[in-house]
Design an enzyme around this catalytic site. Sequence first.
Site, short mmCIF file in Angstrom:
data_model
loop_
_atom_site.label_atom_id
_atom_site.label_comp_id
_atom_site.label_asym_id
_atom_site.label_seq_id
_atom_site.Cartn_x
_atom_site.Cartn_y
_atom_site.Cartn_z
N THR B 191 -3.44 -2.33 1.77
CA THR B 191 -3.80 -2.55 3.04
C THR B 191 -3.74 -3.77 3.45
O THR B 191 -4.00 -4.88 2.71
CB THR B 191 -5.14 -1.99 2.98
OG1 THR B 191 -5.14 -0.53 2.67
CG2 THR B 191 -6.05 -2.41 4.09
N ASN B 404 8.76 1.32 -3.81
CA ASN B 404 8.06 2.42 -3.06
C ASN B 404 8.48 3.87 -3.23
O ASN B 404 8.08 5.04 -3.15
CB ASN B 404 8.25 2.45 -1.65
CG ASN B 404 7.16 1.43 -1.17
OD1 ASN B 404 6.30 1.47 -1.42
ND2 ASN B 404 7.92 0.05 -0.50
#
Lengths: 409, 409
Positions: B191, B404
């Site tokens: 975040t 990822n």
Amino acid sequence: MKIDKIEGGVTAAAGFRASGIHCGLRRNKSKRDLALIAADVRCTAAGLFTTNRVFAAPVGLCRSHLEDGYAQAIICNSGNANTCTADGYEKANLTAAALASALGIAENDVLVASTGVIGVPLPVEPIIAGIPQLVNELDTGFISGENAAIAIMTTDTKKKEYAVSYEFGGHTIVIGGICKGSGMISPNMATMLGFLTTDAAVTPGLLKPALKAAADVSYNMVSVDRDTSTNDSLILLASGMSGAPLIESADDPAYKAFCEALTTLCTIMAKAIAADGEGASKLLECTITGCADYETARVLAKSVINSPLVKTAMFGADANWGRILCALGYAGVEFDPHKVDVTFRSSAGSVKVCEQGMSCPFDEDAAKSVLVKNYIIIDIDLSSGEHSATAWGCDLSYEYVRINGDYRS
Amino acid sequence: MKIDKIEGGVTAAAGFRASGIHCGLRRNKSKRDLALIAADVRCTAAGLFTTNRVFAAPVGLCRSHLEDGYAQAIICNSGNANTCTADGYEKANLTAAALASALGIAENDVLVASTGVIGVPLPVEPIIAGIPQLVNELDTGFISGENAAIAIMTTDTKKKEYAVSYEFGGHTIVIGGICKGSGMISPNMATMLGFLTTDAAVTPGLLKPALKAAADVSYNMVSVDRDTSTNDSLILLASGMSGAPLIESADDPAYKAFCEALTTLCTIMAKAIAADGEGASKLLECTITGCADYETARVLAKSVINSPLVKTAMFGADANWGRILCALGYAGVEFDPHKVDVTFRSSAGSVKVCEQGMSCPFDEDAAKSVLVKNYIIIDIDLSSGEHSATAWGCDLSYEYVRINGDYRS
């Protein structure tokens, strides 16, 4: 209604011939680079084109030539997009005029398409010089249709030609087509092109809405990298040579049947494009169900399929539902996060990973075995209504980066 | 006005102490995972949070506690996002209550933030148990501030703390802060968090617009992978302990000076986040100038910075302006493609590659030498007005896919 997948592509329907040659745009002499689809008669025609504000000269020409709702031939070159150059329209018009003359048809009934590098002036001489051979080789057979399918390819790893047929009112109707491309490579732009032919008889006023409705649930629900190219084109020609009566009313059950078959074909083709996205190792399908409204479902499905983090997770066979919820949440549409169920499905089975917006226990090994397959379905149930939508895409891999990013040699 | 970059971060301004400890949320005992910023006085406070419909419990708590425009402490854990779980609010409130008690301040003046994995219930016991040590280690010094900067990190490769100072009306005002994250990794969500402190005295009614204006040209113009996380938070506390008079009017020149310094700091921090995007090897900056209106310029700048095809081209040092035009064209806003000039710039020089929407001759070697640098500026002039906007991002590399997507071990 029973719809059969049949052999062939753009020449499967009655009244169409095709050809594909090497005219000299591609350096590799064995790569065909010029395709032609020609109808025996003037057809009703419809086209859908890119929404990119920067669009190719051939796209401008097609929009103009399709205003009257009729066309008879499509000529398409690969190797150069004829976009962002000073003489694009001049050359597109030259091509249309030369082909019209060779075929003995009206220039306004010729449609032109291009795919390839942007910003480099189109070498139009090889195209003009290739027209006699292109016309000479026109044929209804499988090989000619295949040559056309190959001639429009750029970064595709395989040709894409499909056809379907159905029975209605004692007649057999065929819809077929060829398509290409989805991602883009450096320096060429692998635009999405689709050329469809049918022997149904449909008025112009009904053909366009049928194409749009089919595209809205197929081509327009495919995303590989969100980059809408400058040359995207989807064109449909209807010859009427099936012998079936003219469809001229939206209430005609024959129209409903036609639309259903067209949608089926477009869906098959759209999935093929998604599966062949650059570097793709998996076809991804995201289905939103139980949505309060249809537009919302479409936006949510696309948001999931577009997320680089979902795409990389799928590449890694990672059951990361948090990223899926995140992609739903930033889509900009309303839904209740506390009602979301997420299930991953493939030929290996299915695993529910999220219930009512929160984690639910699942077997990691079972999830992995589902996700290592090359066709993954992400089922998302919002339990908030009756509407659904499906979007298609592919995983994001090293190969995508290599194709699109590696130093030019 | 002269704005100086100075040492330190969140403790640089007068009236603030910080600490960062390992409380046990991260398995690695040497990784700090709990940070505290505490003001000596009750501060005016403002916060901006994610627009994702799926948002973390701590985000909900902050919005509520900031309604009155005041706060005195921020506690932030890494390792768990406290999102999409059944007991998120319960635990966030527990944390706020425990900290308020330990500091002797109002529970409503405590702000809570979390970053990490989604969907796993937050282990709140280590947090509660860590509060005494966290409070005990509060200090104004560089090391404590640094510890806080480290404790909020997840996928960041380096801590991010910055501070600026300026002179106004005979007073020195300092604004400093710490921030973290931009992309997301599996299974943690990195975040975007920013915690800013200042010793300026500003009313709540003016603090929020100042923060929003600064964020709108900085944080909100950063994109690594378009995935807006569920936990994004930007918080500013103003202690007033610089001694400068209270800023209570938007017409006060002191407000203008404050806003300029805040924007400068936020821009430095936003660029640091973009440059540290997952797998990034280059900071990308896209500047739109000569635009007919401001909103359009912002949308266009972000469209270019978000395009996977532009990002991969930059990874490959490829002067592919066609992809840039394409990204402008599908942004959904109006502009004239025939007036677009594109120039690539870096410390190695600059090369114009597109003029009036078409290719212009350029030296490929010169372009390559510009593009192999690790800070690339894409200058786009639309020659259609007076408005400009700048967006930041990074290239798309193999490393992004690896981080990822690789199979979880």
